[in-house]
Design a protein around this motif. Structure first.
Motif, PDB file in Angstrom:
ATOM      1  N   TYR A 123      51.166  16.011 -18.459  1.00  0.00           N
ATOM      2  CA  TYR A 123      52.158  16.044 -17.378  1.00  0.00           C
ATOM      3  C   TYR A 123      52.159  17.371 -16.627  1.00  0.00           C
ATOM      4  O   TYR A 123      52.367  17.405 -15.412  1.00  0.00           O
ATOM      5  N   LEU A 124      51.940  18.483 -17.334  1.00  0.00           N
ATOM      6  CA  LEU A 124      51.885  19.773 -16.633  1.00  0.00           C
ATOM      7  C   LEU A 124      50.660  19.857 -15.722  1.00  0.00           C
ATOM      8  O   LEU A 124      50.746  20.374 -14.609  1.00  0.00           O
ATOM      9  N   ALA A 125      49.532  19.346 -16.202  1.00  0.00           N
ATOM     10  CA  ALA A 125      48.334  19.340 -15.358  1.00  0.00           C
ATOM     11  C   ALA A 125      48.534  18.435 -14.152  1.00  0.00           C
ATOM     12  O   ALA A 125      48.106  18.763 -13.036  1.00  0.00           O
ATOM     13  N   LEU A 126      49.192  17.309 -14.364  1.00  0.00           N
ATOM     14  CA  LEU A 126      49.472  16.396 -13.260  1.00  0.00           C
ATOM     15  C   LEU A 126      50.360  17.065 -12.213  1.00  0.00           C
ATOM     16  O   LEU A 126      50.096  16.980 -11.012  1.00  0.00           O
ATOM     17  N   ALA A 127      51.391  17.749 -12.669  1.00  0.00           N
ATOM     18  CA  ALA A 127      52.322  18.400 -11.737  1.00  0.00           C
ATOM     19  C   ALA A 127      51.649  19.540 -10.982  1.00  0.00           C
ATOM     20  O   ALA A 127      51.891  19.717  -9.786  1.00  0.00           O
TER      21      ALA A 127
ATOM     22  N   SER B 177      51.142  24.226  -6.066  1.00  0.00           N
ATOM     23  CA  SER B 177      51.144  24.143  -4.604  1.00  0.00           C
ATOM     24  C   SER B 177      50.689  25.463  -3.986  1.00  0.00           C
ATOM     25  O   SER B 177      49.917  25.476  -3.023  1.00  0.00           O
ATOM     26  N   ALA B 178      51.154  26.568  -4.535  1.00  0.00           N
ATOM     27  CA  ALA B 178      50.742  27.884  -4.019  1.00  0.00           C
ATOM     28  C   ALA B 178      49.269  28.142  -4.309  1.00  0.00           C
ATOM     29  O   ALA B 178      48.558  28.708  -3.465  1.00  0.00           O
ATOM     30  N   MET B 179      48.813  27.715  -5.488  1.00  0.00           N
ATOM     31  CA  MET B 179      47.403  27.924  -5.837  1.00  0.00           C
ATOM     32  C   MET B 179      46.481  27.214  -4.858  1.00  0.00           C
ATOM     33  O   MET B 179      45.618  27.826  -4.237  1.00  0.00           O
ATOM     34  N   SER B 180      46.644  25.918  -4.732  1.00  0.00           N
ATOM     35  CA  SER B 180      45.719  25.180  -3.879  1.00  0.00           C
ATOM     36  C   SER B 180      46.038  25.368  -2.398  1.00  0.00           C
ATOM     37  O   SER B 180      45.146  25.228  -1.561  1.00  0.00           O
ATOM     38  N   GLY B 181      47.264  25.730  -2.062  1.00  0.00           N
ATOM     39  CA  GLY B 181      47.605  25.997  -0.674  1.00  0.00           C
ATOM     40  C   GLY B 181      47.085  27.335  -0.181  1.00  0.00           C
ATOM     41  O   GLY B 181      46.913  27.533   1.019  1.00  0.00           O
ATOM     42  N   SER B 182      46.817  28.249  -1.097  1.00  0.00           N
ATOM     43  CA  SER B 182      46.320  29.562  -0.688  1.00  0.00           C
ATOM     44  C   SER B 182      44.875  29.501  -0.204  1.00  0.00           C
ATOM     45  O   SER B 182      44.457  30.320   0.614  1.00  0.00           O
ATOM     46  N   VAL B 183      44.116  28.544  -0.681  1.00  0.00           N
ATOM     47  CA  VAL B 183      42.697  28.474  -0.328  1.00  0.00           C
ATOM     48  C   VAL B 183      42.483  28.227   1.165  1.00  0.00           C
ATOM     49  O   VAL B 183      41.736  28.999   1.814  1.00  0.00           O
ATOM     50  N   PRO B 184      43.092  27.216   1.784  1.00  0.00           N
ATOM     51  CA  PRO B 184      42.845  27.044   3.220  1.00  0.00           C
ATOM     52  C   PRO B 184      43.396  28.185   4.071  1.00  0.00           C
ATOM     53  O   PRO B 184      42.821  28.498   5.126  1.00  0.00           O
ATOM     54  N   VAL B 185      44.441  28.830   3.605  1.00  0.00           N
ATOM     55  CA  VAL B 185      44.986  29.952   4.372  1.00  0.00           C
ATOM     56  C   VAL B 185      43.993  31.105   4.377  1.00  0.00           C
ATOM     57  O   VAL B 185      43.732  31.721   5.418  1.00  0.00           O
TER      58      VAL B 185
ATOM     59  N   SER C 146      48.425  20.010 -10.361  1.00  0.00           N
ATOM     60  CA  SER C 146      47.219  19.732  -9.578  1.00  0.00           C
ATOM     61  C   SER C 146      47.398  18.539  -8.646  1.00  0.00           C
ATOM     62  O   SER C 146      47.367  18.690  -7.427  1.00  0.00           O
ATOM     63  N   VAL C 147      47.633  17.373  -9.180  1.00  0.00           N
ATOM     64  CA  VAL C 147      47.648  16.162  -8.357  1.00  0.00           C
ATOM     65  C   VAL C 147      48.905  16.072  -7.494  1.00  0.00           C
ATOM     66  O   VAL C 147      48.824  15.849  -6.287  1.00  0.00           O
ATOM     67  N   LEU C 148      50.060  16.253  -8.077  1.00  0.00           N
ATOM     68  CA  LEU C 148      51.306  16.089  -7.331  1.00  0.00           C
ATOM     69  C   LEU C 148      51.517  17.182  -6.295  1.00  0.00           C
ATOM     70  O   LEU C 148      52.240  16.990  -5.321  1.00  0.00           O
ATOM     71  N   SER C 149      50.888  18.330  -6.485  1.00  0.00           N
ATOM     72  CA  SER C 149      51.073  19.427  -5.539  1.00  0.00           C
ATOM     73  C   SER C 149      50.139  19.333  -4.338  1.00  0.00           C
ATOM     74  O   SER C 149      50.277  20.117  -3.401  1.00  0.00           O
ATOM     75  N   LEU C 150      49.227  18.384  -4.327  1.00  0.00           N
ATOM     76  CA  LEU C 150      48.272  18.284  -3.220  1.00  0.00           C
ATOM     77  C   LEU C 150      48.923  18.037  -1.857  1.00  0.00           C
ATOM     78  O   LEU C 150      48.482  18.629  -0.868  1.00  0.00           O
ATOM     79  N   PRO C 151      49.959  17.174  -1.734  1.00  0.00           N
ATOM     80  CA  PRO C 151      50.583  17.036  -0.410  1.00  0.00           C
ATOM     81  C   PRO C 151      51.185  18.343   0.122  1.00  0.00           C
ATOM     82  O   PRO C 151      51.082  18.633   1.317  1.00  0.00           O
ATOM     83  N   VAL C 152      51.779  19.129  -0.756  1.00  0.00           N
ATOM     84  CA  VAL C 152      52.320  20.420  -0.326  1.00  0.00           C
ATOM     85  C   VAL C 152      51.183  21.342   0.092  1.00  0.00           C
ATOM     86  O   VAL C 152      51.276  22.053   1.111  1.00  0.00           O
TER      87      VAL C 152
END
Length: 138
Positions: free
Chosen positions: A64-68, A126-134, A70-76
């Motif tokens: 559940y932590l990995a799901l939250a 969300s911050a982890m994967s959102g930082s890459v495109p920025v 990685s997968v669930l944070s993708l829209p953010v």
């Protein structure tokens, strides 16, 4: 004298690029580190949250932590990526993303309940994967 001026200005620009790359590396380190720090401590964290057996530990803290985070944070993360194309100051956006990721990491370490842990991991992911495109848009 003109070549000396252009040489000194090009080395100043080059030094600025190295400084920016270093700061972005440090920011990435602090955003992405919490992802790996919990893994060796899952058994102790499971005991802290009251999950006594291995199956509950693996389900709640592994899956559940990995799901939250990685997968669930993708829209953010996609929203942050779109914002990097829209906002006027990408430096402020990466600063805010890094700050939010850092605060989520601190919250992860101090979360007293499991729902708070899930929420902090979601925000951190969300911050982890959102930082890459920025960073790529800088």
């Amino acid at each position: 004298s003109k070549s000396k001026l252009s040489s000194s200005s090009s080395s100043a620009v080059e030094g600025s690029y190295y400084s920016q790359a270093f700061l972005l590396s440090v920011a990435f380190f602090f955003i992405w580190t919490p992802q790996n720090l919990l893994a060796p401590n899952l058994t102790q964290a499971a005991l802290d949250f009251g999950y006594e057996n291995d199956n509950a530990r693996d389900l709640y803290l592994g899956s559940y932590l990995a799901l939250a985070s990685s997968v669930l944070s993708l829209p953010v993360s996609a929203g942050i990526g779109i914002a990097s194309d829209v906002v006027s100051s990408r430096r402020i956006l990466i600063s805010v993303t890094t700050l939010v990721g850092g605060l989520a990491a601190i919250w992860t370490s101090m979360a007293p309940t499991y729902p708070q842990l899930i929420l902090s991991r979601f925000i951190g992911g969300s911050a982890m994967s959102g930082s890459v495109p920025v960073v790529f848009s800088l």
